[in-house]
Every structure is written in structure tokens, then in C-alpha cells.
Motif scaffolding. Structure first.
Motif, mmCIF file in Angstrom:
data_model
loop_
_atom_site.group_PDB
_atom_site.id
_atom_site.type_symbol
_atom_site.label_atom_id
_atom_site.label_comp_id
_atom_site.label_asym_id
_atom_site.label_seq_id
_atom_site.Cartn_x
_atom_site.Cartn_y
_atom_site.Cartn_z
ATOM 1 N N VAL A 1 0.806 -1.219 0.000
ATOM 2 C CA VAL A 1 0.000 0.000 0.000
ATOM 3 C C VAL A 1 0.839 1.270 0.000
ATOM 4 N N VAL A 2 2.024 1.260 0.625
ATOM 5 C CA VAL A 2 2.819 2.497 0.623
ATOM 6 C C VAL A 2 3.254 2.851 -0.793
ATOM 7 N N CYS A 3 3.294 1.869 -1.691
ATOM 8 C CA CYS A 3 3.687 2.132 -3.076
ATOM 9 C C CYS A 3 2.561 2.777 -3.881
ATOM 10 N N CYS A 4 1.388 2.909 -3.289
ATOM 11 C CA CYS A 4 0.256 3.526 -3.993
ATOM 12 C C CYS A 4 0.163 5.026 -3.737
ATOM 13 N N SER A 5 1.077 5.571 -2.930
ATOM 14 C CA SER A 5 0.974 6.979 -2.549
ATOM 15 C C SER A 5 2.339 7.658 -2.621
ATOM 16 N N PRO A 6 2.381 8.897 -3.109
ATOM 17 C CA PRO A 6 3.644 9.636 -3.056
ATOM 18 C C PRO A 6 4.066 9.929 -1.624
ATOM 19 N N ARG A 7 3.139 9.777 -0.685
ATOM 20 C CA ARG A 7 3.412 10.021 0.736
ATOM 21 C C ARG A 7 3.503 8.693 1.507
ATOM 22 N N GLY A 8 4.028 7.693 0.832
ATOM 23 C CA GLY A 8 4.103 6.369 1.420
ATOM 24 C C GLY A 8 4.941 6.301 2.680
ATOM 25 N N VAL A 9 6.016 7.080 2.733
ATOM 26 C CA VAL A 9 6.852 7.083 3.937
ATOM 27 C C VAL A 9 6.060 7.647 5.111
ATOM 28 N N ALA B 1 10.957 -1.064 -13.710
ATOM 29 C CA ALA B 1 9.613 -1.580 -13.977
ATOM 30 C C ALA B 1 8.545 -0.582 -13.559
ATOM 31 N N VAL B 2 8.774 0.116 -12.450
ATOM 32 C CA VAL B 2 7.822 1.133 -11.988
ATOM 33 C C VAL B 2 7.720 2.263 -13.001
ATOM 34 N N ARG B 3 8.857 2.685 -13.543
ATOM 35 C CA ARG B 3 8.822 3.753 -14.557
ATOM 36 C C ARG B 3 8.039 3.316 -15.788
ATOM 37 N N ILE B 4 8.243 2.073 -16.213
ATOM 38 C CA ILE B 4 7.526 1.558 -17.383
ATOM 39 C C ILE B 4 6.031 1.465 -17.097
ATOM 40 N N GLU B 5 5.697 0.961 -15.903
ATOM 41 C CA GLU B 5 4.288 0.840 -15.525
ATOM 42 C C GLU B 5 3.614 2.204 -15.486
ATOM 43 N N ASN B 6 4.288 3.187 -14.937
ATOM 44 C CA ASN B 6 3.707 4.530 -14.866
ATOM 45 C C ASN B 6 3.556 5.160 -16.243
ATOM 46 N N ALA B 7 4.493 4.858 -17.139
ATOM 47 C CA ALA B 7 4.360 5.338 -18.511
ATOM 48 C C ALA B 7 3.118 4.743 -19.165
ATOM 49 N N GLY B 8 2.849 3.468 -18.867
ATOM 50 C CA GLY B 8 1.641 2.829 -19.383
ATOM 51 C C GLY B 8 0.377 3.467 -18.846
ATOM 52 N N PHE B 9 0.378 3.771 -17.544
ATOM 53 C CA PHE B 9 -0.781 4.460 -16.962
ATOM 54 C C PHE B 9 -1.013 5.806 -17.648
ATOM 55 N N ALA B 10 0.083 6.529 -17.903
ATOM 56 C CA ALA B 10 -0.036 7.837 -18.548
ATOM 57 C C ALA B 10 -0.624 7.701 -19.948
ATOM 58 N N LEU B 11 -0.172 6.695 -20.691
ATOM 59 C CA LEU B 11 -0.687 6.481 -22.048
ATOM 60 C C LEU B 11 -2.171 6.138 -22.043
ATOM 61 N N LEU B 12 -2.603 5.450 -20.982
ATOM 62 C CA LEU B 12 -4.014 5.078 -20.861
ATOM 63 C C LEU B 12 -4.874 6.198 -20.281
ATOM 64 N N GLY B 13 -4.225 7.300 -19.912
ATOM 65 C CA GLY B 13 -4.952 8.426 -19.352
ATOM 66 C C GLY B 13 -5.359 8.247 -17.906
ATOM 67 N N ARG B 14 -4.693 7.329 -17.195
ATOM 68 C CA ARG B 14 -5.011 7.105 -15.788
ATOM 69 C C ARG B 14 -4.142 7.984 -14.904
ATOM 70 N N GLU B 15 -4.743 8.481 -13.823
ATOM 71 C CA GLU B 15 -4.000 9.344 -12.906
ATOM 72 C C GLU B 15 -3.148 8.555 -11.918
ATOM 73 N N PHE B 16 -3.506 7.306 -11.681
ATOM 74 C CA PHE B 16 -2.794 6.508 -10.683
ATOM 75 C C PHE B 16 -1.335 6.294 -11.078
ATOM 76 N N ARG B 17 -0.449 6.342 -10.078
ATOM 77 C CA ARG B 17 0.969 6.067 -10.278
ATOM 78 C C ARG B 17 1.464 5.159 -9.156
ATOM 79 N N VAL B 18 2.507 4.397 -9.453
ATOM 80 C CA VAL B 18 3.159 3.539 -8.471
ATOM 81 C C VAL B 18 4.423 4.244 -8.002
ATOM 82 N N TYR B 19 4.763 4.076 -6.725
ATOM 83 C CA TYR B 19 5.928 4.750 -6.140
ATOM 84 C C TYR B 19 6.830 3.717 -5.460
#
Length: 202
Positions: free
Chosen positions: A113-121, A149-167
Motif C-alpha cells: 500500500v505504501v507504493c500507492c501513494s507519493p506520501r508512502g513514507v 519496472a515502476v517507470r515503465i508501468e507509470n508510462a503505461g498508466f499515462a498512455l491510458l490516461g489514468r491518474e494513478f501512479r506507483v511509487y
């Protein structure tokens, strides 16, 4: 990303196969701390599989803390199927903004779950401050291939127009947050992607 369809998949998977992945390890570490009469708080728990399992194994009661309200009806279905409806509850709250919204608990769970938020720490620090006996958590390990892998996954989210990002937060910073709340590391296991840890009060 986090709607009813995914919640129902998680429900079916748990009812058919039990805990999967590193969740089994987190539950075992939690059980080592003693479950008789214990309270369990599963932060970002979705439908609450781990707290349900721990309550089934002897914990007195469990609470799921979530920021996604779509999980609540499915979490209640899981509790009913597990026979623990009278010993579990669902709380809608963001502990990074309102850490006082959740009760302190003997066992606190933070799985993936901490990887789902920029404020995970900050989230882990808030959860650590609520821990009386043991905090079990899993998050992406700090290897270069996981960060790639996180960078690639986030690039995919961006291409799909999703706001969610992994951290992929630095595991050393996460552990420092636990220490800052008065906890020390008991266990650590590193898999290909996920690092699992258990912390207890010093």
C-alpha cells in the motif's frame, strides 16, 4: 484501478485459495506476536483478507482502513463468508492526512500500500505510531530493475490516461520512518519484487 470488479476478484481468490504471495508470510509473522485477544488494523487493506485471516486464527477483532469506499460492501461479504462479521469493521480514512482517525492496534498490516501513494513514507510512519505489538508490511524492493519496472508501468498508466501512479520508495527511508516511531526490525525477506518486513516496539 480500485473498483468493485477488482474487489470481487480478491474476494474469490481468498475464499478459494486463502492468502497468496507474501501475505502468508506477513500473517505468520503477525501470528508469532500472539493473537489471543489482539486487535488488528489493516491499512489500505482492500477487502481485508489478512485481518480476516488473523481474526479467524484467534485475534479478537479487526479493522480495515481504506480510502476507496467501493471495497466496503465486498469486505463485508468476505467477513460474512469467514464468519467474523461481528468482529470486523471498515473505516474510510486517509491516515496520511488524519492519522488519529484509526485506533491503535496490537497488529498493524500494510501490504502493498505504501507504493500507492507519493506520501508512502508518511503513511508507514502513521501506521507505526498506531502499533502496539507488531507492524508487518510489504513494499517494492530497492533494486534497479524494480525502479525501472515502476517507470515503465507509470508510462503505461499515462498512455491510458489514468491518474494513478506507483511509487518505489527507498526501503531505507521506510525503515527509518518505523524507527522514528519507536519500532525496530524483527524480520526481513526480499523476493524478486517485494520486500517484506516486521517491526516491533523497541
Amino acid at each position: 484501478m480500485f473498483g468493485e470488479k477488482g474487489a470481487r476478484r480478491a474476494l474469490r481468490r481468498y475464499l478459494n485459495k486463502g492468502l497468496g504471495g507474501e501475505a502468508r508470510l506477513l500473517a505468520r509473522w503477525a501470528e508469532e506476536s500472539g493473537l489471543a485477544g489482539a486487535s488488528v488494523l489493516e491499512v489500505g487493506g482492500g477487502v481485508g483478507q489478512i485481518q480476516a485471516e488473523l481474526v479467524r486464527r484467534g485475534a479478537a477483532q479487526g479493522t480495515i482502513v481504506e480510502v476507496v469506499d467501493a471495497y466496503e460492501p465486498v469486505a463485508r461479504e468476505l467477513a460474512a463468508a469467514a464468519g467474523i462479521s461481528d468482529r470486523t469493521s471498515f473505516l474510510l480514512a486517509d491516515l496520511t492526512d488524519a492519522p488519529e482517525a484509526a485506533p491503535r492496534a496490537d497488529v498493524v498490516v500494510l501490504r502493498r500500500v505504501v507504493c500507492c501513494s507519493p506520501r508512502g513514507v508518511e503513511l508507514l510512519a502513521s501506521a507505526a505510531a498506531l502499533t502496539r505489538r507488531v507492524l508487518v508490511a510489504s513494499y517494492p524492493r530497492g533494486s534497479w530493475w524494480v525502479r525501472a519496472a515502476v517507470r515503465i508501468e507509470n508510462a503505461g498508466f499515462a498512455l491510458l490516461g489514468r491518474e494513478f501512479r506507483v511509487y518505489a520508495h527507498d526501503p531505507a527511508e521506510l525503515e527509518a520512518a518505523a524507527r522514528g516511531a519507536g519500532l525496530h526490525r524483527l524480520h526481513r525477506h526480499t523476493g524478486p519484487v517485494w520486500e517484506s518486513v516486521a517491526f516491533a516496539p523497541t
